[in-house]
Design a protein around this motif. Structure first.
Motif, short mmCIF file in Angstrom:
data_model
loop_
_atom_site.label_atom_id
_atom_site.label_comp_id
_atom_site.label_asym_id
_atom_site.label_seq_id
_atom_site.Cartn_x
_atom_site.Cartn_y
_atom_site.Cartn_z
N ILE A 9 0.84 -1.20 0.00
CA ILE A 9 0.00 0.00 0.00
C ILE A 9 0.87 1.25 0.00
O ILE A 9 0.58 2.24 -0.67
CB ILE A 9 -0.94 -0.02 1.21
CG1 ILE A 9 -1.85 -1.25 1.15
CG2 ILE A 9 -1.77 1.24 1.27
CD1 ILE A 9 -2.75 -1.41 2.35
N GLY A 10 1.97 1.19 0.75
CA GLY A 10 2.87 2.34 0.79
C GLY A 10 3.51 2.62 -0.56
O GLY A 10 3.70 3.78 -0.94
N ALA A 11 3.83 1.56 -1.32
CA ALA A 11 4.40 1.76 -2.65
C ALA A 11 3.40 2.43 -3.58
O ALA A 11 3.74 3.34 -4.34
CB ALA A 11 4.85 0.42 -3.22
N ASP A 12 2.14 2.00 -3.52
CA ASP A 12 1.12 2.63 -4.35
C ASP A 12 0.90 4.09 -3.94
O ASP A 12 0.76 4.97 -4.81
CB ASP A 12 -0.20 1.86 -4.23
CG ASP A 12 -0.16 0.54 -5.00
OD1 ASP A 12 0.94 0.15 -5.46
OD2 ASP A 12 -1.21 -0.10 -5.13
N GLY A 13 0.83 4.32 -2.64
CA GLY A 13 0.62 5.69 -2.17
C GLY A 13 1.76 6.61 -2.56
O GLY A 13 1.54 7.77 -2.94
N THR A 14 2.99 6.11 -2.47
CA THR A 14 4.13 6.93 -2.87
C THR A 14 4.07 7.26 -4.35
O THR A 14 4.35 8.39 -4.76
CB THR A 14 5.44 6.18 -2.55
OG1 THR A 14 5.48 5.87 -1.17
CG2 THR A 14 6.64 7.04 -2.91
N PHE A 15 3.68 6.29 -5.16
CA PHE A 15 3.57 6.54 -6.60
C PHE A 15 2.50 7.59 -6.90
O PHE A 15 2.70 8.47 -7.75
CB PHE A 15 3.25 5.23 -7.33
CG PHE A 15 3.30 5.34 -8.82
CD1 PHE A 15 4.48 5.12 -9.52
CD2 PHE A 15 2.16 5.67 -9.55
CE1 PHE A 15 4.53 5.22 -10.90
CE2 PHE A 15 2.19 5.78 -10.93
CZ PHE A 15 3.39 5.56 -11.60
N VAL A 16 1.38 7.51 -6.21
CA VAL A 16 0.29 8.47 -6.45
C VAL A 16 0.74 9.88 -6.05
O VAL A 16 0.51 10.85 -6.78
CB VAL A 16 -0.97 8.05 -5.68
CG1 VAL A 16 -2.01 9.16 -5.70
CG2 VAL A 16 -1.56 6.78 -6.28
N LEU A 17 1.35 10.02 -4.87
CA LEU A 17 1.77 11.34 -4.43
C LEU A 17 2.82 11.94 -5.37
O LEU A 17 2.76 13.13 -5.71
CB LEU A 17 2.32 11.25 -3.00
CG LEU A 17 1.30 10.91 -1.91
CD1 LEU A 17 2.00 10.79 -0.56
CD2 LEU A 17 0.20 11.97 -1.85
N LEU A 18 3.77 11.13 -5.79
CA LEU A 18 4.77 11.62 -6.73
C LEU A 18 4.14 12.00 -8.06
O LEU A 18 4.51 13.01 -8.68
CB LEU A 18 5.87 10.57 -6.93
CG LEU A 18 6.83 10.34 -5.76
CD1 LEU A 18 7.74 9.15 -6.05
CD2 LEU A 18 7.66 11.59 -5.50
N SER A 19 3.18 11.21 -8.52
CA SER A 19 2.53 11.50 -9.79
C SER A 19 1.73 12.80 -9.72
O SER A 19 1.74 13.60 -10.67
CB SER A 19 1.61 10.34 -10.18
OG SER A 19 2.34 9.16 -10.39
N LEU A 20 1.04 13.03 -8.60
CA LEU A 20 0.32 14.29 -8.44
C LEU A 20 1.27 15.48 -8.46
O LEU A 20 0.98 16.52 -9.09
CB LEU A 20 -0.47 14.27 -7.13
CG LEU A 20 -1.64 13.28 -7.04
CD1 LEU A 20 -2.25 13.29 -5.65
CD2 LEU A 20 -2.71 13.62 -8.09
N ALA A 21 2.40 15.34 -7.80
CA ALA A 21 3.38 16.42 -7.79
C ALA A 21 3.95 16.66 -9.19
O ALA A 21 4.09 17.81 -9.64
CB ALA A 21 4.51 16.10 -6.81
N PHE A 22 4.25 15.58 -9.90
CA PHE A 22 4.78 15.72 -11.27
C PHE A 22 3.74 16.35 -12.18
O PHE A 22 4.08 17.18 -13.05
CB PHE A 22 5.23 14.37 -11.81
CG PHE A 22 6.66 14.04 -11.52
CD1 PHE A 22 7.62 14.07 -12.52
CD2 PHE A 22 7.07 13.71 -10.24
CE1 PHE A 22 8.94 13.77 -12.26
CE2 PHE A 22 8.39 13.41 -9.96
CZ PHE A 22 9.34 13.45 -10.97
N GLY A 23 2.48 15.97 -12.04
CA GLY A 23 1.43 16.56 -12.87
C GLY A 23 1.29 18.05 -12.64
O GLY A 23 1.18 18.84 -13.59
N ALA A 24 1.29 18.47 -11.36
CA ALA A 24 1.16 19.89 -11.06
C ALA A 24 2.38 20.69 -11.53
O ALA A 24 2.26 21.78 -12.09
CB ALA A 24 0.95 20.08 -9.56
#
Length: 215
Positions: free
Chosen positions: A87-102
């Protein structure tokens, strides 16, 4: 004898001259070149955004928690049966992806200072490709997916990290969604404004009584 000449007053009317056909108006004007330029810029932006997914994969492999495994002579087990590393790996990917998108959308807005459908499409396509590239890069940089060979290499009773995996594939949409929303928000807040239309003029307005001027 020669026939009498027709007097000037009785001359037949001159044939109407047809004016030369005016050249057809070019309705295309600068729209064609402008659209072609926006498409070229959109393709370049999508390519640059997609390539930045390599950095996402590097950060994901570095920051995401890895799953510790342990093996005996025959089987491989989770060392922490109640661990939440997946779950932590998925959450880290989502947070990084949101930051990269912004961040990518903000950088593109600073470069263009305007919006447009080709630009939004470029951010969405580039963000999706970047997310996929980051996912593949992170797994490639992480431990080998061949768990059995890895366990045999380290030996029985030795803890080793399992492969980095993305359990929820919907996390790949975080980057394009964040990029699209950021671009729309920045365009709405700081983009160029359309000129205000003039007030309509109705016949007879000049006869209406005007308000008295303030002294």
């Amino acid at each position: 004898m020669t026939a009498p000449l027709t007097p000037p007053d009785n001359q037949p009317p001159d044939e109407p001259r047809h004016p030369a056909a005016a050249p057809a108006a070019d309705h295309g004007g600068p729209v064609g070149p402008e659209l072609a330029r926006e498409l070229r810029e959109g393709a370049l932006i999508a390519l640059v955004v997609a390539v930045s997914g390599v950095l996402l994969g590097v950060l994901w492999n570095w920051l995401a928690p890895h799953t510790p495994l342990i093996a005996d002579t025959r089987n491989v087990y989770l060392k922490n049966t109640e661990g939440e590393e997946a779950i932590g790996a998925d959450g880290t990917f989502v947070l990084l992806s949101l930051a990269f998108g912004a961040l990518t959308a903000a950088a593109v807005f600073l470069f263009r200072r305007r919006g447009g459908i080709p630009l939004v499409v470029a951010l969405v396509v580039g963000g999706l490709l970047g997310a996929v590239l980051g996912w593949v890069t992170g797994m490639w940089l992480g431990p080998t997916p061949d768990v059995a060979a890895h366990a045999k290499q380290v030996g029985p009773g030795v803890t080793f990290n399992g492969p980095l995996r993305l359990q929820a594939k919907g996390a790949l949409l975080a980057w394009p969604i964040a990029g699209m929303l950021t671009q729309l928000a920045l365009t709405g807040l700081f983009g160029p404004r359309d000129p205000e239309p003039d007030a309509p003029h109705w016949p007879g307005d000049e006869h209406l009584p005007q308000p008295p001027e303030a002294h």
